[in-house]
Design an enzyme around this catalytic site. Structure first.
Site, short mmCIF file in Angstrom:
data_model
loop_
_atom_site.label_atom_id
_atom_site.label_comp_id
_atom_site.label_asym_id
_atom_site.label_seq_id
_atom_site.Cartn_x
_atom_site.Cartn_y
_atom_site.Cartn_z
N ASP A 11 0.87 -1.19 0.00
CA ASP A 11 0.00 0.00 0.00
C ASP A 11 0.90 1.23 0.00
O ASP A 11 2.11 1.12 0.22
CB ASP A 11 -0.90 0.00 1.25
CG ASP A 11 -1.86 1.20 1.28
OD1 ASP A 11 -2.28 1.66 0.19
OD2 ASP A 11 -2.18 1.68 2.38
N SER A 12 0.30 2.40 -0.16
CA SER A 12 1.06 3.65 -0.15
C SER A 12 1.34 4.07 1.30
O SER A 12 1.15 5.22 1.65
CB SER A 12 0.24 4.74 -0.82
OG SER A 12 -0.93 4.96 -0.03
N TYR A 43 -1.08 8.11 -3.13
CA TYR A 43 -1.28 7.66 -4.50
C TYR A 43 -2.51 8.36 -5.11
O TYR A 43 -2.61 8.51 -6.31
CB TYR A 43 -1.55 6.15 -4.56
CG TYR A 43 -0.39 5.22 -4.33
CD1 TYR A 43 0.91 5.68 -4.15
CD2 TYR A 43 -0.61 3.84 -4.32
CE1 TYR A 43 1.96 4.79 -3.94
CE2 TYR A 43 0.44 2.95 -4.11
CZ TYR A 43 1.72 3.42 -3.92
OH TYR A 43 2.74 2.53 -3.72
N CYS A 74 -4.47 -1.51 -1.59
CA CYS A 74 -4.72 -0.08 -1.78
C CYS A 74 -5.78 0.03 -2.87
O CYS A 74 -5.58 -0.49 -3.98
CB CYS A 74 -3.43 0.60 -2.23
SG CYS A 74 -3.66 2.29 -2.80
N ASN A 75 -6.90 0.66 -2.55
CA ASN A 75 -7.99 0.76 -3.52
C ASN A 75 -7.57 1.55 -4.76
O ASN A 75 -7.94 1.21 -5.88
CB ASN A 75 -9.20 1.45 -2.89
CG ASN A 75 -9.86 0.58 -1.86
OD1 ASN A 75 -10.74 -0.20 -2.16
ND2 ASN A 75 -9.43 0.69 -0.61
N THR A 76 -6.79 2.60 -4.53
CA THR A 76 -6.38 3.45 -5.66
C THR A 76 -5.47 2.66 -6.60
O THR A 76 -5.68 2.65 -7.82
CB THR A 76 -5.61 4.69 -5.13
OG1 THR A 76 -6.32 5.21 -4.00
CG2 THR A 76 -5.47 5.75 -6.18
N GLU A 152 -1.83 8.80 7.37
CA GLU A 152 -0.47 8.27 7.24
C GLU A 152 0.48 9.01 8.18
O GLU A 152 1.35 8.42 8.79
CB GLU A 152 -0.02 8.41 5.77
CG GLU A 152 1.29 7.77 5.43
CD GLU A 152 1.32 6.26 5.62
OE1 GLU A 152 0.28 5.59 5.47
OE2 GLU A 152 2.41 5.73 5.92
N CYS A 181 -10.97 3.32 1.06
CA CYS A 181 -9.51 3.49 1.08
C CYS A 181 -9.04 2.71 2.29
O CYS A 181 -9.67 2.76 3.36
CB CYS A 181 -9.18 4.98 1.24
SG CYS A 181 -7.47 5.31 1.70
N THR A 182 -7.96 1.97 2.13
CA THR A 182 -7.55 1.07 3.21
C THR A 182 -7.04 1.81 4.45
O THR A 182 -6.90 1.21 5.51
CB THR A 182 -6.48 0.07 2.71
OG1 THR A 182 -5.38 0.82 2.16
CG2 THR A 182 -7.04 -0.84 1.65
N HIS A 183 -6.78 3.10 4.31
CA HIS A 183 -6.40 3.88 5.49
C HIS A 183 -7.62 4.19 6.39
O HIS A 183 -7.46 4.42 7.59
CB HIS A 183 -5.78 5.22 5.08
CG HIS A 183 -4.34 5.13 4.64
ND1 HIS A 183 -3.97 4.58 3.44
CD2 HIS A 183 -3.20 5.53 5.25
CE1 HIS A 183 -2.64 4.66 3.33
NE2 HIS A 183 -2.15 5.24 4.41
N1 DGL Z 1 -4.67 3.38 1.02
C1 DGL Z 1 -4.89 3.86 -0.30
C2 DGL Z 1 -6.24 3.40 -0.84
O1 DGL Z 1 -6.78 2.41 -0.38
C3 DGL Z 1 -4.81 5.29 -0.64
C4 DGL Z 1 -4.00 6.27 -0.01
C5 DGL Z 1 -3.31 7.19 -0.98
O2 DGL Z 1 -3.91 8.10 -1.54
O3 DGL Z 1 -2.13 6.95 -1.15
O4 DGL Z 1 -6.77 4.01 -1.74
#
Ligand code: DGL
Length: 251
Positions: A11-12, A43, A74-76, A152, A181-183
């Site tokens: 993930d990011s 991301y 990471c969804n993105t 983050e 988003c996984t965050h």
């Molecule tokens: N955790 C990432 C997701 O699930 C996104 C965070 C990012 O923008 O880097 O989309």
């Protein structure tokens, strides 16, 4: 042995820990390499080509470290690179997270729904196909620009202010929240503080089941391993590793 190789997950940053946590519940004996790409966070605001190139480098790294399968946590990155990576690495299986919008369709179709995700995910073709297919026509889309970044960086006050500013208008209207988003599962309680007792939808538990099924079908399941987790951060930040480990232990 193939089976004993690791599951690569990235993930990011540390957000994908919310996915890993669910995976460990169903696959406790696997070994994992988690790549936290904090140097390239977020991301969500990057171009498709930038994300493809970043993710390609991570996948190369994970494969050179003996991973048998890759989880895009990471969804993105999933929305923008899963097809590209599958095409490029034909012998490797990729399991990719996506916003749990189909779960709303399956379990709470008639309830007003807020989809929180990065701008990149919400604008992606992949997500728009999902939305078209499972649309409950009571859905609000919220591109949360900058939110994953605050999570983050672990900035609780700024996160609370951000949510106050961007989601409080949905209080009393929304009953479902898709954490796209996984965050975002890391700030569930803050979201609850503002929206009250909403139903959360998170793609990680389904992804974990899917991953298990794939490994089983391919004869790659390691059910007697030690469950080792190797954490790598692209900035080598010790604080990230501490936060990551604390989440694994405490949740
Ligand atoms: N955790 C990432 C997701 O699930 C996104 C965070 C990012 O923008 O880097 O989309």
């Amino acid at each position: 042995m193939q089976k004993e190789k690791s599951i690569g997950i990235f993930d990011s940053g540390i957000g994908g820990v919310t996915v890993l946590k669910e995976i460990i519940k169903v696959l406790p004996n696997e070994n994992y390499i988690y790549y936290s790409d904090s140097i390239n966070n977020p991301y969500g605001d990057k171009s498709d080509n930038e994300i493809k190139s970043i993710c390609n480098n991570i996948v190369k790294f994970l494969l050179s470290n003996d991973c048998k399968i890759i989880v895009i946590a990471c969804n993105t990155a999933s929305a923008k690179t899963a097809d590209y990576l599958r095409e490029k690495y034909k012998d490797i299986k990729f399991v990719a997270i996506e916003p749990a919008y189909k779960m709303v369709y399956d379990y709470a179709y008639d309830k007003p729904t807020l989809v929180m995700a990065t701008k990149g995910t919400i604008e992606s073709e992949k997500f728009n196909l999902l939305l078209k297919k499972y649309n409950n026509h009571k859905t609000f889309l919220l591109p949360c620009i900058g939110l994953a970044d605050l999570i983050e960086q672990n900035k609780p006050n700024e996160i609370k202010e951000y949510l106050q500013e961007h989601i409080s208008q949905y209080k009393g209207i929304i009953e479902n929240v898709v954490l796209g988003c996984t965050h975002y599962p890391l700030i569930k309680n803050y979201i609850k503080d503002i929206l009250g007792d909403v139903n959360f939808f998170d793609g990680a538990p389904k992804l974990a089941e899917h991953l298990r099924n794939i490994l089983e079908a391919d004869g790659l399941l390691n059910d007697s391993g030690s469950g080792n987790i190797k954490f790598i951060d692209s900035q080598n930040l010790k604080a990230k590793e501490d936060r990551f480990k604390a989440f694994i232990i405490n949740n």
